[in-house]
Design an enzyme around this catalytic site. Structure first.
Site, PDB file in Angstrom:
ATOM      1  N   SER A 244       0.539  -0.980   0.240  1.00  0.00           N
ATOM      2  CA  SER A 244       0.274   0.175   0.295  1.00  0.00           C
ATOM      3  C   SER A 244       1.007   1.235  -0.116  1.00  0.00           C
ATOM      4  O   SER A 244       2.334   0.985   0.161  1.00  0.00           O
ATOM      5  CB  SER A 244      -1.003  -0.143   1.262  1.00  0.00           C
ATOM      6  N   LYS A 245       0.428   1.971   0.501  1.00  0.00           N
ATOM      7  CA  LYS A 245       0.840   3.542   0.291  1.00  0.00           C
ATOM      8  C   LYS A 245       1.610   3.776   1.219  1.00  0.00           C
ATOM      9  O   LYS A 245       2.985   4.224   0.837  1.00  0.00           O
ATOM     10  CB  LYS A 245      -0.144   4.871  -0.479  1.00  0.00           C
ATOM     11  N   ARG A 246       1.830   2.935   2.518  1.00  0.00           N
ATOM     12  CA  ARG A 246       2.672   2.442   3.254  1.00  0.00           C
ATOM     13  C   ARG A 246       4.182   2.600   3.073  1.00  0.00           C
ATOM     14  O   ARG A 246       5.058   2.933   3.698  1.00  0.00           O
ATOM     15  CB  ARG A 246       1.988   2.191   4.512  1.00  0.00           C
TER      16      ARG A 246
END
Ligand code: GLU
Ligand code: ZN
Length: 473
Positions: A244-246
């Protein structure tokens, strides 16, 4: 039957690694089998879809080298979806739901607090004509829901990658197929289009598994044969949590800006669930088309790993000719002194072994040192002011005429022998004089790129600066 597959992104953001992997696998399969690859932009969500994202996704696909045979925008096909929703309504397989979002949310909360599954509770399933009229008179605009028989929720389908996929009880109430604003939901539009576009196989990521039974019910309700469904594994970050963007920049666009080659990105994407079974890892797109097969797709979770991508990028960088390297590097060379193209290309090739991404070329100190006459720093001048260093430089100067015939290594050997110093005792001051740096790419390469004139000029320049600063010897 010829293979027809599709990639169906929702243009609500950039093309991310997961979507790009889905696109690539479909594309490879189509190209391998001589089938068709359809690109369908699923932009019926008027709030979240944006034209610029659709454009960005298409640009990213093109950059990766994935071309499409047909292109559709769902937003241009709204009457088609409405026609089939009408049909389902007429046959009683769907019904209008007048519940407002607030009412639905409140009843959801109540269900949750009672420990129940928060599905749509069927409130509008069997409204009388009078009740409908009353709701309409209140100005309510209905959504349309598909009527799901309770018995259907225990279901299964055959996945062409996974085999039988069973659901003990699929969590879904009567789901919305057309929103109150008249636009279709994903499941409805997807089914209508996959049917109308003659899609034979739907190959997509694991997170769509629970949509598949719903879609199969819609096929049945509409009297159509469903396509075959296959679901790829999930993609994880290096910490083995869902990517994910994380995990930082995971869009194709961001990878491009970071200086990765499309060849390397495609290569890494291909290895996220496919392997040739031979231990080989470096492939071009053409090689992938040749080698790809569904039999070698595996369903274990796949880790998207930036270090692996860097490694692949170095491999693909190494395969580029200097001219091609220059073409790819150009957008990243801002901030560098310009020079004749050929010289820049050769300088790039020279520093290439030390870089992982094209972005590392912008303002690269070794490139700067080759493309413009270097500033000689205090420590360099100190080194060069040693008498032996100056002697070595003068001796090199004296032999420079012969350099093209002898080669740098032999020339340095001669000078070292004559002065009774180590080879390093010659190489080191020479490198400092030519580049102003104590480390860098192979010196013979630097000398070759600079050419005899410039080599002479830089040595003479270094000697004169040293003389000035030390007040002459
Ligand atoms: N628009 C859907 C998505 O981006 C497509 C899913 C599918 O391939 O059916 O997730
Ligand atoms: Zn309702």
């Amino acid at each position: 039957m010829t293979l027809r597959v599709r990639f169906a992104p929702s243009p609500t953001g950039e093309l991310h690694v997961g979507g790009a992997r889905t696109a690539l696998f479909n594309w490879l399969w189509a190209r391998k089998e001589g089938g068709s690859f359809v690109l369908r932009i699923e932009d019926t969500d008027l709030v979240r879809s944006e034209r610029r994202f659709a454009q960005g996704i298409m640009d990213a696909l093109r950059w990766l080298g994935l071309d499409w045979d047909e292109l559709y925008f769902q937003s241009e096909r709204l009457p088609i979806y409405r026609k089939y929703v009408e049909k389902l309504l007429e046959e009683g397989k769907a019904y209008p739901c007048y519940c407002t979002p607030e009412e639905l949310a409140a009843r959801r909360r109540q269900a949750l607090s009672r420990g129940e599954v928060p599905e749509y509770d069927g409130h509008c399933r069997n409204l009388s004509e009078a009740e409908r009229k009353r709701y309409l008179a209140q100005g309510r605009k209905p959504a349309i829901r598909f009527r799901v028989p309770e018995a259907a929720k225990e279901t299964s389908f055959r996945d062409f990658l996974r085999g039988e996929v069973r659901f003990r009880r699929l969590t879904t109430g009567d789901f919305v197929i057309q929103k109150a604003d008249g636009t279709p939901t994903y499941n409805l539009a997807c089914v209508v289009d996959d049917h109308e576009m003659g899609i034979t196989h739907v190959l997509r990521a694991e997170d769509h598994i629970s949509n598949t039974p719903k879609q199969i019910w819609l096929y049945q309700a509409l009297g159509w044969d469903p396509p075959q469904f296959g679901h790829l594994s999930v993609i994880l970050g290096p910490d083995r949590r869902k990517l994910s963007k994380r995990h930082g920049a995971t869009s194709v666009e961001a990878l491009r800006e970071q200086g990765f080659l499309p060849e390397a990105v495609v290569n890494h994407l291909a290895l996220l669930g496919w392997s040739p079974g031979t231990g080989e890892e470096v492939f071009t797109l053409e090689e992938l088309v040749e080698r790809f097969s569904l039999e070698r797709v595996n369903l274990a979770p796949q880790v998207f790993d930036l270090d692996k991508l860097k490694w692949l990028n170095r491999k693909h960088l190494a395969r580029l000719s200097p001219e091609e390297l220059l073409v790819r590097a150009k957008p990243f060379l801002k901030g560098l002194p310009e020079g004749p193209e050929e010289k820049v290309a050769r300088a790039l090739a020279l520093v290439r072994p030390g870089i992982s991404t094209l972005a590392e070329l912008g303002e690269h100190p070794d490139l700067v040192a080759i493309l413009s006459r270097p500033e000689l720093g205090q420590d360099v001048l100190e080194e060069l002011s040693k008498p032996m260093a100056q002697e070595a430089l003068r001796a090199v100067l004296a032999r420079l005429e012969g350099l093209p015939n002898v080669g740098l290594r032999a020339l340095v050997n001669e000078v070292a022998g004559e002065l009774g110093v180590s080879r390093r005792g010659v190489f080191h001051p020479l490198r400092l004089a030519l580049t102003g740096r104590s480390q860098g790419p192979e010196l013979a390469g630097v000398v070759a790129v600079l050419g005899p004139e410039e080599v002479r000029a830089r040595i003479e320049h270094a000697l004169s600066v040293v003389e000035e600063t030390t007040g002459g010897v």
